[in-house]
Design a protein around this motif. Structure first.
Motif, PDB file in Angstrom:
ATOM      1  N   GLY A 122     -23.436  57.131 -62.620  1.00  0.00           N
ATOM      2  CA  GLY A 122     -24.597  57.947 -62.311  1.00  0.00           C
ATOM      3  C   GLY A 122     -25.552  57.190 -61.403  1.00  0.00           C
ATOM      4  O   GLY A 122     -25.727  55.976 -61.537  1.00  0.00           O
ATOM      5  N   HIS A 123     -26.170  57.888 -60.480  1.00  0.00           N
ATOM      6  CA  HIS A 123     -27.098  57.261 -59.529  1.00  0.00           C
ATOM      7  C   HIS A 123     -28.465  57.071 -60.174  1.00  0.00           C
ATOM      8  O   HIS A 123     -29.044  58.000 -60.741  1.00  0.00           O
ATOM      9  N   ASP A 124     -28.975  55.855 -60.110  1.00  0.00           N
ATOM     10  CA  ASP A 124     -30.317  55.541 -60.598  1.00  0.00           C
ATOM     11  C   ASP A 124     -31.255  55.509 -59.407  1.00  0.00           C
ATOM     12  O   ASP A 124     -31.226  54.581 -58.592  1.00  0.00           O
ATOM     13  N   THR A 127     -33.688  52.290 -59.012  1.00  0.00           N
ATOM     14  CA  THR A 127     -33.147  50.993 -58.597  1.00  0.00           C
ATOM     15  C   THR A 127     -32.177  51.095 -57.427  1.00  0.00           C
ATOM     16  O   THR A 127     -31.778  50.068 -56.864  1.00  0.00           O
ATOM     17  N   LYS A 128     -31.787  52.340 -57.070  1.00  0.00           N
ATOM     18  CA  LYS A 128     -30.797  52.562 -56.009  1.00  0.00           C
ATOM     19  C   LYS A 128     -29.454  51.914 -56.369  1.00  0.00           C
ATOM     20  O   LYS A 128     -28.695  51.508 -55.496  1.00  0.00           O
ATOM     21  N   ARG A 129     -29.192  51.791 -57.651  1.00  0.00           N
ATOM     22  CA  ARG A 129     -27.926  51.256 -58.134  1.00  0.00           C
ATOM     23  C   ARG A 129     -27.203  52.339 -58.929  1.00  0.00           C
ATOM     24  O   ARG A 129     -27.755  53.408 -59.211  1.00  0.00           O
ATOM     25  N   LEU A 183     -24.445  48.718 -61.312  1.00  0.00           N
ATOM     26  CA  LEU A 183     -23.669  48.139 -60.223  1.00  0.00           C
ATOM     27  C   LEU A 183     -24.357  48.417 -58.895  1.00  0.00           C
ATOM     28  O   LEU A 183     -24.832  49.526 -58.651  1.00  0.00           O
ATOM     29  N   PRO A 184     -24.390  47.436 -58.011  1.00  0.00           N
ATOM     30  CA  PRO A 184     -24.947  47.665 -56.682  1.00  0.00           C
ATOM     31  C   PRO A 184     -23.971  48.447 -55.816  1.00  0.00           C
ATOM     32  O   PRO A 184     -22.775  48.519 -56.102  1.00  0.00           O
ATOM     33  N   TYR A 244     -21.601  55.955 -50.325  1.00  0.00           N
ATOM     34  CA  TYR A 244     -21.611  57.221 -51.025  1.00  0.00           C
ATOM     35  C   TYR A 244     -22.894  57.946 -50.694  1.00  0.00           C
ATOM     36  O   TYR A 244     -23.910  57.361 -50.342  1.00  0.00           O
ATOM     37  N   THR A 245     -22.820  59.263 -50.805  1.00  0.00           N
ATOM     38  CA  THR A 245     -23.987  60.103 -50.576  1.00  0.00           C
ATOM     39  C   THR A 245     -24.085  61.069 -51.744  1.00  0.00           C
ATOM     40  O   THR A 245     -23.139  61.258 -52.502  1.00  0.00           O
ATOM     41  N   ILE A 246     -25.242  61.664 -51.907  1.00  0.00           N
ATOM     42  CA  ILE A 246     -25.411  62.727 -52.887  1.00  0.00           C
ATOM     43  C   ILE A 246     -25.431  64.038 -52.116  1.00  0.00           C
ATOM     44  O   ILE A 246     -26.360  64.318 -51.365  1.00  0.00           O
TER      45      ILE A 246
END
Length: 264
Positions: A122-124, A127-129, A183-184, A244-246
């Motif tokens: 899942g995208h945070d 934190t952009k992680r 994870l970055p 990756y993009t959303i």
């Protein structure tokens, strides 16, 4: 619906005539406020009846339905929940469905020869992680290829020891423990049967994952294994965390099929 665009690929090779088989899929879901999540899974049956392929597909379908069921409950109740809690609730439902499935099968199945891994990303936004959660059953090896220059990249083991099961014993829960991390971007996840290392070294795996696309990487692994005349099931999945993009798509419950990749 918003979804995480993360390249995903599966490879599998086995001896002709063998009942061993594998099945892999990834599935996009969302939490409240449209937070996108990506589930992925690899299932491996190293032995079993001649209809192993139909059994593993049915079991995969039930796992996918379990995730969708939990999401439907959240949508109906309009309850806010953390990704970790959602993943654990999905695992509880998956464990129940596997137990029910085994009761419905008339003949006993060699579950000691099964290996399964299920994960969620899942995208945070803060934190952009990527938040990462995973659980496994049986002999599945997991690796994280860290974000670094090629000469300093490392394959970091995700699991310590195999989750082994005595022959003829059926566990009360197949997925018991959850590993969680952040994870970055630019990291890469790789899960496989441990016997892959009988054919391809860790240094070659690192080089292939670092320099090739996920599709080209799994094709390379398949070619190497077939060249070596493997006589057992060798399988794996890889999922790249960047770029990756959303992106935005139609709602999930318009019967979107998951991205399914099997060994047939």
């Amino acid at each position: 619906m918003d979804r995480l665009d993360l390249p995903f690929a599966h490879f599998s090779t086995t001896k002709d005539g063998s009942n061993a088989t594998s099945f892999a899929w990834d599935l996009d879901v969302k939490l409240d406020e449209g937070r996108p999540l990506k589930f992925f899974s690899l299932l491996l049956f190293r032995e079993g009846p001649v209809d192993n392929q139909s059994i593993i597909k049915e079991l995969s379908a039930r796992i996918i339905d379990s995730v969708r069921y939990q999401q439907a409950i959240l949508e109906g109740n309009r309850v806010s929940i953390t990704p970790e809690d959602f993943f654990e609730q999905c695992l509880q439902k998956v464990n129940s469905e596997i137990a029910l499935f085994l009761k419905e099968i008339s003949a006993p199945l060699p579950v000691h020869s099964w290996s399964m891994v299920i994960g969620m990303l899942g995208h945070d936004e803060a934190t952009k992680r990527l938040q990462f959660f995973t659980s496994r059953f049986g002999k599945v090896t997991g690796w994280l290829l860290n974000n670094a220059q090629l000469e300093t990249k490392k394959l970091i083991s995700i699991f310590d020891v195999p989750d082994l099961l005595p022959v003829h014993q059926i566990p009360q829960k197949f997925f018991r423990n959850v590993l969680a991390s952040t994870l970055p971007q630019n990291d890469q996840l790789f899960f496989c049967t441990p016997n892959l290392l009988n054919y391809i070294s860790l240094s070659e795996i690192k080089h292939v994952l670092s320099t090739l696309s996920v599709a080209a990487a799994v094709k390379h692994f398949e070619n190497q294994i077939n060249f070596s005349s493997s006589d057992s099931l060798v399988s794996g999945i890889t999922l790249k965390l960047s770029p990756y993009t959303i992106s935005t798509e139609q709602p999930l419950f318009q019967h979107q099929p998951p991205n399914v990749q099997d060994s047939i």
